[in-house]
Motif scaffolding. Structure first.
Motif, PDB file in Angstrom:
ATOM      1  N   TYR A 119      -0.234  -7.220  -6.252  1.00  0.00           N
ATOM      2  CA  TYR A 119       0.135  -6.879  -4.876  1.00  0.00           C
ATOM      3  C   TYR A 119       0.728  -7.971  -4.402  1.00  0.00           C
ATOM      4  O   TYR A 119       1.833  -8.376  -3.610  1.00  0.00           O
ATOM      5  CB  TYR A 119      -0.466  -6.020  -4.274  1.00  0.00           C
ATOM      6  CG  TYR A 119      -1.048  -4.893  -4.814  1.00  0.00           C
ATOM      7  CD1 TYR A 119      -0.375  -3.773  -5.199  1.00  0.00           C
ATOM      8  CD2 TYR A 119      -2.343  -4.968  -5.222  1.00  0.00           C
ATOM      9  CE1 TYR A 119      -1.053  -2.677  -6.037  1.00  0.00           C
ATOM     10  CE2 TYR A 119      -2.964  -4.007  -5.909  1.00  0.00           C
ATOM     11  CZ  TYR A 119      -2.235  -2.985  -6.577  1.00  0.00           C
ATOM     12  OH  TYR A 119      -3.004  -1.688  -7.284  1.00  0.00           O
ATOM     13  N   LYS A 124      10.093 -10.125  -5.287  1.00  0.00           N
ATOM     14  CA  LYS A 124      10.901  -9.317  -3.996  1.00  0.00           C
ATOM     15  C   LYS A 124      12.385  -9.788  -4.314  1.00  0.00           C
ATOM     16  O   LYS A 124      12.830 -10.774  -4.867  1.00  0.00           O
ATOM     17  CB  LYS A 124      10.508  -9.949  -2.696  1.00  0.00           C
ATOM     18  CG  LYS A 124       9.197  -9.481  -2.124  1.00  0.00           C
ATOM     19  CD  LYS A 124       8.953 -10.161  -0.859  1.00  0.00           C
ATOM     20  CE  LYS A 124       9.780  -9.732   0.234  1.00  0.00           C
ATOM     21  NZ  LYS A 124       9.631  -8.250   0.701  1.00  0.00           N
ATOM     22  N   VAL A 199       6.961  -3.697  -0.366  1.00  0.00           N
ATOM     23  CA  VAL A 199       5.999  -4.717  -0.938  1.00  0.00           C
ATOM     24  C   VAL A 199       5.500  -5.473   0.138  1.00  0.00           C
ATOM     25  O   VAL A 199       4.489  -5.825   0.241  1.00  0.00           O
ATOM     26  CB  VAL A 199       6.990  -5.537  -1.808  1.00  0.00           C
ATOM     27  CG1 VAL A 199       6.347  -6.735  -2.421  1.00  0.00           C
ATOM     28  CG2 VAL A 199       7.555  -4.758  -3.148  1.00  0.00           C
ATOM     29  N   GLN A 328       0.854  -3.659   3.191  1.00  0.00           N
ATOM     30  CA  GLN A 328       2.100  -4.343   2.742  1.00  0.00           C
ATOM     31  C   GLN A 328       2.189  -5.794   3.346  1.00  0.00           C
ATOM     32  O   GLN A 328       3.512  -6.072   3.756  1.00  0.00           O
ATOM     33  CB  GLN A 328       3.239  -3.388   2.940  1.00  0.00           C
ATOM     34  CG  GLN A 328       3.253  -2.086   2.268  1.00  0.00           C
ATOM     35  CD  GLN A 328       4.471  -1.406   2.525  1.00  0.00           C
ATOM     36  OE1 GLN A 328       5.685  -1.685   2.777  1.00  0.00           O
ATOM     37  NE2 GLN A 328       4.493  -0.029   1.772  1.00  0.00           N
ATOM     38  N   SER A 435       3.022  -4.347 -12.049  1.00  0.00           N
ATOM     39  CA  SER A 435       4.465  -4.529 -11.298  1.00  0.00           C
ATOM     40  C   SER A 435       5.599  -4.633 -12.103  1.00  0.00           C
ATOM     41  O   SER A 435       6.641  -4.672 -11.694  1.00  0.00           O
ATOM     42  CB  SER A 435       4.243  -5.784 -10.314  1.00  0.00           C
ATOM     43  OG  SER A 435       3.874  -6.878 -10.872  1.00  0.00           O
TER      44      SER A 435
END
Length: 602
Positions: A119, A124, A199, A328, A435
């Motif tokens: 995470y 991104k 995210v 997040q 991911s």
């Protein structure tokens, strides 16, 4: 002078005889796993036994009278051997249950830290930063206008002050074309990042780890796993030297300090250093806690206690996926996973040192206090005059070369080095690349943790009924088939649900294999060199961990490459298992006649 020479020759002969005796004992131990039960029964339990199988007057001080072998059952296996500590306070009771459950809680922050990068280092969407007066310009229009298709370069020589948010796209394109420097591109030096992507703030957006710095995300994770690999090599030695409890809580305190320090850290270089130190102490927490849990119990319960110590892992995977979804933000997530360590440190006042380690060190009074407290908690009556004697500590010079001194040892050592490498590569290759598999990373990670719970439970049940070899082999082959099916569906958005289903099937089977692997390894290595063998396997596992962060780069070369590699690794590991011997399955329950009186002396 002749007398001195005679004495020297006599001493040399005695030393040579003792060495031959130890070599014979080790050779018999090495041959035992390859023999049938009838052939094993013909081998004496110790070279000190005579040819009739009767023990010599010299007895081993660490053997409990209640652990004697019953007629017709053959020699007791390691997992069924008991000692006087277990006979006095109970092999497994309420006290052992409480302590082992408390120790399993230390696996929670460990799992948090090792899976947090899924995470914190998530990719991104990004683009070259727009001029301040063009922030309202749509991102797609900005990319076309600046020719920033790769999001790393943009047009050079454009006077952006001549444009505004109200300018028509055709007018903007014309104005940009008149001031552009013949289509020349320059590298961007700052970027903007998507905000509504579920995210949040990650390492990528915090330190601009994009374009030519994108590899630094893998470096950050590699530093942590490098610390894990290093700690796996030295943690066993430190635990033997300073004590299981001492190393456990020193490592837990340092883990908490480093984990919370990462929350405040703003320098990427310092962040890398702290990640490496965090990995180093985290693996020490794992090993020290596991050894302590196993040494609280006795007999067959050692294997079971070691396996259910893994149950907090899948639960932790599900918890951290929920925390990551709610926060997040990599810093807030780091704070959430660092705080639990503070509460675990207070278990210092509850969890005692290993009584078996204390006995080896000769700290008899401390051992008696622990035994008496455990016996009271378990409702057992202690003999009024029991005595404890430290076992004789033999000097051990075994090193890694002992793993290759016989054909049997060479075979299992080479096999286990390959198996531990491939198992860790596949297991963590699935966990740490959630991911990059597509779909919702939070949901995928939670499902991956959920399927591991029944996998551990099923593995624990089945290995008590059948041998470990074929079950272990089946888990690896099934994981390979599941990964192969996932590779076939790779790149097809309409079959994403099927790909995730196959991934969860692979996670289920590889988790069951990961539960069996350390138990199977410990059983096949002879007792005198078991620590050396398992330590060498940890080195192979550490090498696999270091490579794991870079597996995601394979998808950039070819979309099917990652799953293909995991498929090949699983099938290769299952094939190698075929060369290992089977372990015996206990079928005869121990007789109650040998468990009537508590032992008075170790």
């Amino acid at each position: 002078m002749p007398r001195r020479q005679s004495d020297a020759c006599l001493a040399h002969d005695i030393a040579a005889g003792m060495e031959r005796e130890l070599e014979l004992e080790l050779e018999l131990e090495l041959q035992r796993p390859l023999l049938s039960s009838k052939e094993q029964a013909k081998i004496p339990l110790c070279v000190m036994h005579d040819t009739a199988g009767k023990p010599s007057p010299i007895t081993t001080p660490t053997q409990s009278p209640m652990a004697t072998t019953e007629p017709g059952t053959g020699p007791a296996e390691d997992e069924d051997e008991t000692d006087v500590i277990g006979d006095l306070m109970g092999h497994y009771g309420k006290w052992q249950l409480l302590m082992t459950v408390l120790l399993s809680l230390f696996q929670v922050p460990n799992t948090f830290h090792i899976s947090s990068s899924v995470y914190q280092a998530a990719n991104k969407d990004f683009w070259c930063q727009r001029p301040p007066h063009l922030l309202q310009l749509p991102v797609d229009a900005w990319r076309n206008l600046s020719s920033s298709q790769d999001n790393c370069h943009m047009r050079a020589g454009i006077d952006w002050s001549q444009l505004s948010n109200e300018t028509l796209p055709s007018q903007m394109e014309a104005a940009a074309a008149t001031t552009a420097n013949d289509g020349k591109l320059i590298a961007c030096n700052s970027w903007e990042y998507a905000t509504n992507d579920n995210v949040g703030n990650t390492w990528t957006s915090q330190w601009d780890l994009v374009c030519d710095k994108e590899h630094l995300k893998n470096v950050a994770e590699m530093f942590f796993l490098l610390g894990v690999a290093t700690g796996g090599i030295i943690s066993g030695y430190l635990s033997d030297k300073f004590g299981r409890k001492t190393m456990l809580f020193i490592s837990a305190v340092l883990q908490t300090i480093f984990g919370l320090w990462l929350y405040f850290c703003s320098s990427f270089e310092l962040y890398l250093t702290l990640r490496a130190l965090l990995g180093l102490v985290s693996v020490s927490v794992t090993y020290s806690g596991l050894i302590l849990a196993i040494e609280y119990v006795d007999g067959k319960w050692r294997t079971i206690a070691g396996m259910y110590n893994l149950f907090p892992l899948p639960i932790s995977y599900m918890i951290i996926s929920g925390l990551a979804y709610l926060t997040q933000d990599y810093q807030r997530l780091q704070l959430c996973i660092g705080l639990p360590g503070i509460f675990l440190c207070f278990l210092w006042f509850v969890v005692p040192e290993s009584p078996r380690w204390l006995l080896v060190k000769g700290r008899i009074e401390e051992v008696k206090r622990i035994i008496e407290a455990a016996a009271v908690f378990n409702g057992r009556q202690l003999p009024p005059d029991y005595q404890l004697t430290p076992p004789t500590q033999e000097s051990s010079s075994q090193d890694v070369t002992y793993l290759f001194r016989s054909s049997y040892l060479r075979r299992i050592s080479i096999c286990f080095l390959c198996i531990w490498f491939t198992m860790n590569l596949v297991y963590y290759g699935i966990i740490l690349n959630m991911s990059s598999f597509g779909g919702n990373v939070y949901l995928n990670s939670a499902l991956a943790g959920l399927v591991e719970i029944p996998a551990i439970a099923v593995a624990m049940y089945i290995i008590t009924k059948v041998g470990k070899k074929w079950l272990f082999c089946a888990t690896l082959f099934c994981a390979g088939v599941a990964c192969c099916c996932a590779a076939i569906t790779e790149g097809r958005e309409d079959m994403l649900w099927l790909k995730i289903t196959f991934l969860m099937m692979g996670k289920f089977t590889i988790s069951a294999g990961n539960t069996i692997m350390p138990v199977y390894t410990a059983e096949l290595y002879p007792t005198p060199i078991r620590n050396v063998g398992v330590g060498a396997c940890n080195v192979a596992a550490g090498l696999a961990l270091i490579l794991t962060p870079y597996l995601s780069l394979l998808n950039k070369i070819e979309g099917h490459l990652l799953m293909t590699l995991l498929t090949a690794g699983s099938i290769f590991g299952g094939f190698v298992v075929l060369f290992l011997p089977e372990t015996a399955v206990r079928k005869n329950a121990p007789s109650a006649t040998n468990r009537q009186n508590a032992a008075k002396q170790v």
